[in-house]
Motif scaffolding. Structure first.
Motif, PDB file in Angstrom:
ATOM      1  N   ILE A  20      31.892  34.321  -5.830  1.00 28.56           N
ATOM      2  CA  ILE A  20      33.273  34.815  -5.861  1.00 28.56           C
ATOM      3  C   ILE A  20      33.479  35.882  -6.930  1.00 28.56           C
ATOM      4  CG2 ILE A  20      34.229  33.061  -7.404  1.00 28.56           C
ATOM      5  CD1 ILE A  20      36.679  33.022  -5.421  1.00 28.56           C
ATOM      6  N   GLN A  21      32.796  35.783  -8.047  1.00 25.36           N
ATOM      7  CA  GLN A  21      32.953  36.793  -9.101  1.00 25.36           C
ATOM      8  C   GLN A  21      32.522  38.161  -8.576  1.00 25.36           C
ATOM      9  OE1 GLN A  21      34.345  36.222 -12.268  1.00 25.36           O
ATOM     10  NE2 GLN A  21      34.405  38.453 -12.276  1.00 25.36           N
ATOM     11  N   LYS A  22      31.368  38.212  -7.952  1.00 24.25           N
ATOM     12  CA  LYS A  22      30.869  39.475  -7.400  1.00 24.25           C
ATOM     13  C   LYS A  22      31.812  39.997  -6.306  1.00 24.25           C
ATOM     14  CE  LYS A  22      26.886  41.476  -5.040  1.00 24.25           C
ATOM     15  NZ  LYS A  22      25.572  41.208  -4.455  1.00 24.25           N
ATOM     16  N   ALA A  23      32.245  39.111  -5.420  1.00 27.31           N
ATOM     17  CA  ALA A  23      33.139  39.534  -4.338  1.00 27.31           C
ATOM     18  C   ALA A  23      34.468  40.037  -4.890  1.00 27.31           C
ATOM     19  CB  ALA A  23      33.362  38.385  -3.363  1.00 27.31           C
ATOM     20  N   ALA A  24      35.034  39.338  -5.874  1.00 30.98           N
ATOM     21  CA  ALA A  24      36.316  39.745  -6.458  1.00 30.98           C
ATOM     22  C   ALA A  24      36.199  41.117  -7.114  1.00 30.98           C
ATOM     23  CB  ALA A  24      36.795  38.700  -7.467  1.00 30.98           C
ATOM     24  N   GLU A  25      35.125  41.335  -7.841  1.00 33.74           N
ATOM     25  CA  GLU A  25      34.919  42.630  -8.498  1.00 33.74           C
ATOM     26  C   GLU A  25      34.735  43.747  -7.472  1.00 33.74           C
ATOM     27  OE1 GLU A  25      31.611  41.934 -11.136  1.00 33.74           O
ATOM     28  OE2 GLU A  25      32.821  40.659 -12.467  1.00 33.74           O
ATOM     29  N   THR A  26      33.988  43.473  -6.426  1.00 31.92           N
ATOM     30  CA  THR A  26      33.729  44.487  -5.405  1.00 31.92           C
ATOM     31  C   THR A  26      34.995  44.833  -4.632  1.00 31.92           C
ATOM     32  OG1 THR A  26      31.451  43.715  -5.227  1.00 31.92           O
ATOM     33  CG2 THR A  26      32.274  45.084  -3.434  1.00 31.92           C
ATOM     34  N   TRP A  27      35.771  43.820  -4.214  1.00 35.36           N
ATOM     35  CA  TRP A  27      37.031  44.090  -3.511  1.00 35.36           C
ATOM     36  C   TRP A  27      38.011  44.834  -4.411  1.00 35.36           C
ATOM     37  CZ3 TRP A  27      37.959  44.297   1.415  1.00 35.36           C
ATOM     38  CH2 TRP A  27      37.211  43.523   2.301  1.00 35.36           C
ATOM     39  N   ALA A  28      38.088  44.449  -5.681  1.00 33.35           N
ATOM     40  CA  ALA A  28      38.997  45.129  -6.613  1.00 33.35           C
ATOM     41  C   ALA A  28      38.625  46.603  -6.765  1.00 33.35           C
ATOM     42  CB  ALA A  28      38.980  44.420  -7.970  1.00 33.35           C
ATOM     43  N   LYS A  29      37.338  46.860  -6.854  1.00 31.30           N
ATOM     44  CA  LYS A  29      36.878  48.248  -6.961  1.00 31.30           C
ATOM     45  C   LYS A  29      37.203  49.018  -5.675  1.00 31.30           C
ATOM     46  CE  LYS A  29      32.774  50.924  -8.175  1.00 31.30           C
ATOM     47  NZ  LYS A  29      31.370  50.841  -8.583  1.00 31.30           N
ATOM     48  N   PHE A  31      39.646  48.556  -3.562  1.00 27.00           N
ATOM     49  CA  PHE A  31      41.077  48.848  -3.456  1.00 27.00           C
ATOM     50  C   PHE A  31      41.649  49.483  -4.727  1.00 27.00           C
ATOM     51  CE2 PHE A  31      40.931  45.434  -0.157  1.00 27.00           C
ATOM     52  CZ  PHE A  31      41.375  46.215   0.902  1.00 27.00           C
ATOM     53  N   ASN A  32      40.806  49.659  -5.750  1.00 26.41           N
ATOM     54  CA  ASN A  32      41.243  50.224  -7.025  1.00 26.41           C
ATOM     55  C   ASN A  32      42.408  49.417  -7.614  1.00 26.41           C
ATOM     56  OD1 ASN A  32      41.044  51.992  -9.191  1.00 26.41           O
ATOM     57  ND2 ASN A  32      42.552  53.409  -8.317  1.00 26.41           N
ATOM     58  N   VAL A  33      42.192  48.110  -7.683  1.00 23.67           N
ATOM     59  CA  VAL A  33      43.170  47.188  -8.265  1.00 23.67           C
ATOM     60  C   VAL A  33      42.460  46.349  -9.321  1.00 23.67           C
ATOM     61  CG1 VAL A  33      44.583  47.083  -6.164  1.00 23.67           C
ATOM     62  CG2 VAL A  33      42.763  45.391  -6.512  1.00 23.67           C
ATOM     63  N   PRO A  34      43.210  45.680 -10.188  1.00 25.95           N
ATOM     64  CA  PRO A  34      42.564  44.802 -11.177  1.00 25.95           C
ATOM     65  C   PRO A  34      41.802  43.665 -10.491  1.00 25.95           C
ATOM     66  CG  PRO A  34      44.865  45.193 -11.759  1.00 25.95           C
ATOM     67  CD  PRO A  34      44.656  45.761 -10.381  1.00 25.95           C
ATOM     68  N   VAL A  35      40.736  43.231 -11.119  1.00 24.35           N
ATOM     69  CA  VAL A  35      39.980  42.085 -10.610  1.00 24.35           C
ATOM     70  C   VAL A  35      40.908  40.872 -10.666  1.00 24.35           C
ATOM     71  CG1 VAL A  35      37.988  40.577 -10.988  1.00 24.35           C
ATOM     72  CG2 VAL A  35      37.784  43.045 -11.388  1.00 24.35           C
ATOM     73  N   PRO A  36      41.052  40.170  -9.549  1.00 28.29           N
ATOM     74  CA  PRO A  36      41.975  39.031  -9.542  1.00 28.29           C
ATOM     75  C   PRO A  36      41.447  37.866 -10.364  1.00 28.29           C
ATOM     76  CG  PRO A  36      40.717  39.066  -7.520  1.00 28.29           C
ATOM     77  CD  PRO A  36      40.364  40.323  -8.265  1.00 28.29           C
ATOM     78  N   GLU A  37      42.383  37.057 -10.834  1.00 30.48           N
ATOM     79  CA  GLU A  37      42.007  35.837 -11.549  1.00 30.48           C
ATOM     80  C   GLU A  37      41.347  34.877 -10.563  1.00 30.48           C
ATOM     81  OE1 GLU A  37      44.068  32.247 -14.130  1.00 30.48           O
ATOM     82  OE2 GLU A  37      45.282  33.968 -13.519  1.00 30.48           O
ATOM     83  N   ILE A  38      40.295  34.230 -11.003  1.00 29.39           N
ATOM     84  CA  ILE A  38      39.605  33.245 -10.179  1.00 29.39           C
ATOM     85  C   ILE A  38      40.045  31.859 -10.643  1.00 29.39           C
ATOM     86  CG2 ILE A  38      37.362  32.259  -9.559  1.00 29.39           C
ATOM     87  CD1 ILE A  38      36.229  35.149  -9.950  1.00 29.39           C
ATOM     88  N   HIS A  39      40.601  31.113  -9.716  1.00 32.16           N
ATOM     89  CA  HIS A  39      41.077  29.766 -10.001  1.00 32.16           C
ATOM     90  C   HIS A  39      40.016  28.766  -9.548  1.00 32.16           C
ATOM     91  CE1 HIS A  39      45.097  31.313 -10.801  1.00 32.16           C
ATOM     92  NE2 HIS A  39      44.883  32.118  -9.774  1.00 32.16           N
ATOM     93  N   ASN A  40      39.668  27.863 -10.436  1.00 33.69           N
ATOM     94  CA  ASN A  40      38.677  26.838 -10.112  1.00 33.69           C
ATOM     95  C   ASN A  40      39.408  25.528  -9.836  1.00 33.69           C
ATOM     96  OD1 ASN A  40      36.287  25.496  -9.724  1.00 33.69           O
ATOM     97  ND2 ASN A  40      35.893  25.198 -11.904  1.00 33.69           N
TER      98      ASN A  40
END
Length: 150
Positions: A20-29, A31-40
């Motif tokens: 999820i960390q890699k996916a969140a960073e890639t999607w954020a890049k 869409f040019n948005v901040p990396v979303p918070e990951i909730h566990n």
């Protein structure tokens, strides 16, 4: 369907991922948005959550990215049985479900889908709403998430 799902009720694309960390960073890049918070969300016994008709017990990492009127929801399941683990084991990374908000028609829509032979894979309740994952992969290529409201 008699209780059709309105197109303006399409609110969510949920993607199951191994990292999820890699996916969140890639999607954020992308869409040019901040990396979303990951909730566990660690596994817990929740009487308001079922998986394939039985009480569910699983953990999940979750991140949401708002994209216009839609949310891209990223899910990284733990090793316990869940709709998300089932999907990841079967398909790898991919679109798990499309989410639809149907308001007060939720029970009628679910009822019609059951009459059509679709199994309710997961049902969860939370304050003010619920979510139901409809097992529609074989016919639609993706599952459905039917919610009264987001």
């Amino acid at each position: 369907m008699e209780n059709n799902v309105e197109l303006d009720g399409f609110i969510q694309i949920a993607i199951v991922v191994k990292d999820i960390q890699k996916a969140a960073e890639t999607w954020a890049k992308f869409f040019n948005v901040p990396v979303p918070e990951i909730h566990n969300h660690p596994p817990s016994h929740n009487p308001d959550l079922t998986y394939r008709g039985k009480p569910a017990y699983y953990g999940l990492k979750l991140a949401n990215i708002q994209v216009g009127k839609f949310i891209i929801e990223l899910h990284e399941p733990d090793e316990h049985e869940s709709t998300f683990r089932e999907f990841l084991d079967k398909h790898g990374n991919g679109v798990h479900h499309l989410g639809f908000q149907v308001g007060e028609k939720r029970d009628a829509v679910i009822g019609e889908l059951e009459e059509m032979g679709y199994v309710m894979r997961t049902i969860g309740y939370y304050p003010g709403s619920s979510w139901t994952i409809v097992d529609s992969e074989e016919d639609l290529g993706v599952n459905l998430n039917i919610k009264p409201r987001a």
